[in-house]
Scaffold this active site. Structure first.
Site, PDB file in Angstrom:
ATOM      1  N   ASN A   1       8.948   4.156   3.540  1.00 20.65           N
ATOM      2  CA  ASN A   1       8.992   3.772   4.948  1.00 20.65           C
ATOM      3  C   ASN A   1      10.361   3.173   5.244  1.00 20.65           C
ATOM      4  OD1 ASN A   1       6.093   3.175   3.847  1.00 20.65           O
ATOM      5  ND2 ASN A   1       5.863   3.605   6.012  1.00 20.65           N
TER       6      ASN A   1
ATOM      7  N   ARG B   1       0.837  -1.202   0.000  1.00 18.83           N
ATOM      8  CA  ARG B   1       0.000   0.000   0.000  1.00 18.83           C
ATOM      9  C   ARG B   1       0.875   1.257   0.000  1.00 18.83           C
ATOM     10  NH1 ARG B   1      -0.512   4.649   2.722  1.00 18.83           N
ATOM     11  NH2 ARG B   1      -0.115   3.570   4.684  1.00 18.83           N
ATOM     12  N   ASP B   2       1.485   1.570   1.134  1.00 18.21           N
ATOM     13  CA  ASP B   2       2.289   2.788   1.232  1.00 18.21           C
ATOM     14  C   ASP B   2       3.456   2.720   0.242  1.00 18.21           C
ATOM     15  OD1 ASP B   2       3.052   5.238   2.215  1.00 18.21           O
ATOM     16  OD2 ASP B   2       3.203   4.621   4.305  1.00 18.21           O
TER      17      ASP B   2
ATOM     18  N   CYS C   1       4.639   9.342  -0.038  1.00 15.01           N
ATOM     19  CA  CYS C   1       3.220   9.702   0.040  1.00 15.01           C
ATOM     20  C   CYS C   1       2.875  10.661  -1.096  1.00 15.01           C
ATOM     21  CB  CYS C   1       2.919  10.366   1.382  1.00 15.01           C
ATOM     22  SG  CYS C   1       1.217  10.912   1.533  1.00 15.01           S
TER      23      CYS C   1
ATOM     24  N   HIS D   1       5.335   4.460  12.711  1.00 16.01           N
ATOM     25  CA  HIS D   1       5.266   4.410  11.243  1.00 16.01           C
ATOM     26  C   HIS D   1       6.201   5.492  10.713  1.00 16.01           C
ATOM     27  CE1 HIS D   1       2.812   3.980   7.400  1.00 16.01           C
ATOM     28  NE2 HIS D   1       3.383   5.151   7.200  1.00 16.01           N
TER      29      HIS D   1
ATOM     30  N   HIS E   1       8.867   7.127   8.087  1.00 18.24           N
ATOM     31  CA  HIS E   1       9.463   7.209   6.751  1.00 18.24           C
ATOM     32  C   HIS E   1      10.930   7.619   6.919  1.00 18.24           C
ATOM     33  CE1 HIS E   1       5.925   6.706   4.026  1.00 18.24           C
ATOM     34  NE2 HIS E   1       5.302   6.857   5.173  1.00 18.24           N
TER      35      HIS E   1
HETATM   36  P1  HMG Z   1     -13.408  14.099  -1.744  1.00 18.50           P
HETATM   37  O1  HMG Z   1     -13.202  14.543  -3.141  1.00 18.50           O
HETATM   38  O2  HMG Z   1     -13.436  15.136  -0.681  1.00 18.50           O
HETATM   39  O3  HMG Z   1     -14.670  13.157  -1.552  1.00 18.50           O
HETATM   40  O4  HMG Z   1     -12.289  13.044  -1.426  1.00 18.50           O
HETATM   41  P2  HMG Z   1     -16.131  13.246  -2.035  1.00 18.50           P
HETATM   42  O5  HMG Z   1     -16.894  12.461  -1.027  1.00 18.50           O
HETATM   43  O6  HMG Z   1     -16.514  14.666  -2.339  1.00 18.50           O
HETATM   44  O7  HMG Z   1     -16.112  12.409  -3.419  1.00 18.50           O
HETATM   45  C1  HMG Z   1     -15.491  12.873  -4.601  1.00 18.50           C
HETATM   46  C2  HMG Z   1     -15.362  11.725  -5.575  1.00 18.50           C
HETATM   47  O8  HMG Z   1     -14.553  10.692  -5.025  1.00 18.50           O
HETATM   48  C3  HMG Z   1     -16.698  11.061  -5.916  1.00 18.50           C
HETATM   49  O9  HMG Z   1     -16.567  10.554  -7.247  1.00 18.50           O
HETATM   50  C4  HMG Z   1     -16.731   9.898  -4.965  1.00 18.50           C
HETATM   51  O10 HMG Z   1     -17.556   8.848  -5.422  1.00 18.50           O
HETATM   52  C5  HMG Z   1     -15.301   9.471  -4.953  1.00 18.50           C
HETATM   53  P3  HMG Z   1     -17.123  11.366  -8.511  1.00 18.50           P
HETATM   54  O11 HMG Z   1     -18.575  11.587  -8.197  1.00 18.50           O
HETATM   55  O12 HMG Z   1     -16.325  12.642  -8.576  1.00 18.50           O
HETATM   56  O13 HMG Z   1     -16.833  10.444  -9.652  1.00 18.50           O
HETATM   57  N1  HMG Z   1     -14.944   8.783  -3.702  1.00 18.50           N
HETATM   58  C6  HMG Z   1     -14.374   7.560  -3.657  1.00 18.50           C
HETATM   59  N2  HMG Z   1     -14.003   6.689  -4.622  1.00 18.50           N
HETATM   60  C7  HMG Z   1     -13.449   5.531  -4.210  1.00 18.50           C
HETATM   61  N3  HMG Z   1     -13.251   5.220  -2.927  1.00 18.50           N
HETATM   62  C8  HMG Z   1     -13.585   6.054  -1.942  1.00 18.50           C
HETATM   63  C9  HMG Z   1     -14.189   7.287  -2.296  1.00 18.50           C
HETATM   64  N4  HMG Z   1     -14.645   8.327  -1.588  1.00 18.50           N
HETATM   65  C10 HMG Z   1     -15.092   9.234  -2.446  1.00 18.50           C
HETATM   66  N5  HMG Z   1     -13.365   5.725  -0.673  1.00 18.50           N
HETATM   67  C11 HMG Z   1     -11.208  11.254  -0.270  1.00 18.50           C
HETATM   68  C12 HMG Z   1     -12.134  12.454  -0.165  1.00 18.50           C
HETATM   69  C13 HMG Z   1     -10.750  10.871   1.110  1.00 18.50           C
HETATM   70  C14 HMG Z   1     -11.957  10.111  -0.915  1.00 18.50           C
HETATM   71  C15 HMG Z   1     -10.015  11.652  -1.157  1.00 18.50           C
HETATM   72  O14 HMG Z   1      -9.436  12.789  -0.635  1.00 18.50           O
HETATM   73  C16 HMG Z   1      -8.991  10.572  -1.285  1.00 18.50           C
HETATM   74  O15 HMG Z   1      -9.222   9.513  -1.862  1.00 18.50           O
HETATM   75  N6  HMG Z   1      -7.773  10.816  -0.771  1.00 18.50           N
HETATM   76  C17 HMG Z   1      -6.721   9.834  -0.870  1.00 18.50           C
HETATM   77  C18 HMG Z   1      -5.676  10.126   0.114  1.00 18.50           C
HETATM   78  C19 HMG Z   1      -4.653   9.024   0.152  1.00 18.50           C
HETATM   79  O16 HMG Z   1      -4.916   7.899  -0.229  1.00 18.50           O
HETATM   80  N7  HMG Z   1      -3.446   9.376   0.633  1.00 18.50           N
HETATM   81  C20 HMG Z   1      -2.419   8.420   0.800  1.00 18.50           C
HETATM   82  C21 HMG Z   1      -2.695   7.503   1.949  1.00 18.50           C
HETATM   83  S1  HMG Z   1      -2.400   8.258   3.536  1.00 18.50           S
HETATM   84  C22 HMG Z   1      -0.725   8.034   3.818  1.00 18.50           C
HETATM   85  O17 HMG Z   1      -0.023   7.568   2.956  1.00 18.50           O
HETATM   86  C23 HMG Z   1      -0.184   8.338   5.194  1.00 18.50           C
HETATM   87  C24 HMG Z   1       0.067   7.078   6.031  1.00 18.50           C
HETATM   88  O18 HMG Z   1       0.959   6.202   5.361  1.00 18.50           O
HETATM   89  C25 HMG Z   1       0.645   7.471   7.389  1.00 18.50           C
HETATM   90  C26 HMG Z   1       1.864   8.399   7.285  1.00 18.50           C
HETATM   91  O19 HMG Z   1       2.842   8.047   6.603  1.00 18.50           O
HETATM   92  O20 HMG Z   1       1.789   9.464   7.894  1.00 18.50           O
HETATM   93  C27 HMG Z   1      -1.233   6.317   6.286  1.00 18.50           C
HETATM   94 MG    MG Z   2       3.090   6.359   5.371  1.00 18.61          MG
END
Ligand code: HMG
Ligand code: MG
Length: 299
Positions: A249, A15-16, A240, A207, A209
């Site tokens: 990571n 994933r990450d 990220c 966690h 990086h």
């Molecule tokens: P949004 O645009 O605010 O959401 O996104 P929305 O509810 O307004 O929906 C907009 C569109 O997204 C719609 O589609 C929804 O259906 C779709 P449209 O009508 O435009 O075609 N949608 C989805 N589609 C699939 N799966 C879903 C989903 N939700 C809405 N679950 C949202 C909000 C959170 C979805 C968006 O901002 C997003 O997907 N962000 C992704 C962020 C991400 O994945 N970041 C990386 C992971 S976090 C990380 O790496 C940190 C971590 O490792 C820890 C660390 O290192 O610190 C965990």
């Molecule tokens: Mg991370």
């Protein structure tokens, strides 16, 4: 505090590690990676992310990954679910555990999940309720615990506040993310001390990086504090999408080598893990960022 006797590794490579890869990686490669990690003795694999494919295209095959993987006994296969939509999709694939992800930084929260920290907590509440009803455990992430790409310094008090909110909401474990790998050991210790005033140490995970090369040193520091769950990524894959320049990571192989040296059990076969790191980096054309992996491959 003494070192833990055992450490549980949470492998976030699929994933990450892969979410930021610009070139498409086929589902079969992801499935083979997950299988090899399980064969190496990893007991917890974050396999997919049910986020918007517009935001993170590399995770668009979450359904295929989650339903295509061969489950091994004793291995938990988890996925990120930022909202109810993601959770429902993950549940439909038979996921047994999920994670929500918040941040200790307002700016990062906006860039990463398009809402404020308070709004994110409001969104997570029904995710936790629904997951509980489905008997699915929820892990909570807090990003930017040692610094933010947009806001700079983040106070341990803010990290503690968000962590506590996630824990009280029902997250069984809170994973503390140094998203951009800027932390150093004393800061990591102080942050963990602050968070552990509200949450038992055994419910916390590190966690880290490795952007600035401090992740192993930071880990050593928090292991001394009693942290016993470590997130890592095979071959140090990753970065990220909403933290420009952040590298992967801490490498799983390096963590296992360190823990072996400290006499801390993991149940992981280091050679098999290192072979997996060599294989995935060759397959996707990335450098192997595990020093241990490179050293073992050269033997
Ligand atoms: P949004 O645009 O605010 O959401 O996104 P929305 O509810 O307004 O929906 C907009 C569109 O997204 C719609 O589609 C929804 O259906 C779709 P449209 O009508 O435009 O075609 N949608 C989805 N589609 C699939 N799966 C879903 C989903 N939700 C809405 N679950 C949202 C909000 C959170 C979805 C968006 O901002 C997003 O997907 N962000 C992704 C962020 C991400 O994945 N970041 C990386 C992971 S976090 C990380 O790496 C940190 C971590 O490792 C820890 C660390 O290192 O610190 C965990
Ligand atoms: Mg991370």
């Amino acid at each position: 505090m003494a070192f833990p006797k055992k450490v549980r590794l949470v492998e976030v490579g699929p994933r990450d590690g892969l979410q930021n890869e610009p070139n498409p990686i086929d589902t079969a490669t992801k499935l083979a990676l997950i299988d090899r990690l399980g064969a190496a003795g990893i007991g917890y694999i974050e396999a997919a992310s049910f986020v918007s494919p517009k935001w993170v295209p590399q995770m668009a095959d979450h359904r295929e990954v989650m339903t295509g993987l061969t489950r091994r006994q004793g291995v938990t296969y988890a996925a990120l679910t930022p909202n109810l939509k993601g959770l429902e999709a993950a549940l439909a694939c038979g996921v047994e555990e999920v994670a929500v992800f918040g941040a200790a930084s307002e700016a990062f929260s906006q860039k990463n999940i398009n809402c404020s920290v308070a709004e994110s907590l409001e969104r997570f509440a029904p995710v936790l309720e629904r997951a509980k009803a489905a008997n699915v455990r929820v892990r909570g992430y807090v990003s930017c615990v040692l610094g933010c790409p947009y806001e700079g310094e983040i106070s341990p008090a803010k990290v503690a506040e968000v962590s506590k909110a996630l824990f009280e909401m029902g997250c069984y474990e809170v994973s503390l993310g140094d998203t951009i790998g800027v932390g150093t050991p004393l800061a990591a210790k102080r942050m963990v001390e602050a968070v552990s005033r509200d949450i038992p140490m055994e419910k916390l995970a590190a966690h880290f990086h490795d952007t600035y090369g401090q992740a192993l040193a930071n880990l050593y520091a928090v292991l001394e504090e009693g942290i016993s769950v470590v997130d890592s990524s095979v071959a140090g894959l990753g970065g990220c999408p909403y933290a420009k320049g952040a590298s992967g990571n801490v490498a799983s192989e390096d963590v296992v080598y360190l823990l072996n040296g400290l006499g801390i059990e993991t149940g992981i076969d280091l050679n098999k893990l290192a072979e997996t790191g060599t294989w995935i980096t060759q397959t996707i054309g990335r450098p192997n960022r595990s020093k241990v992996g490179v050293a073992l491959a050269a033997k």
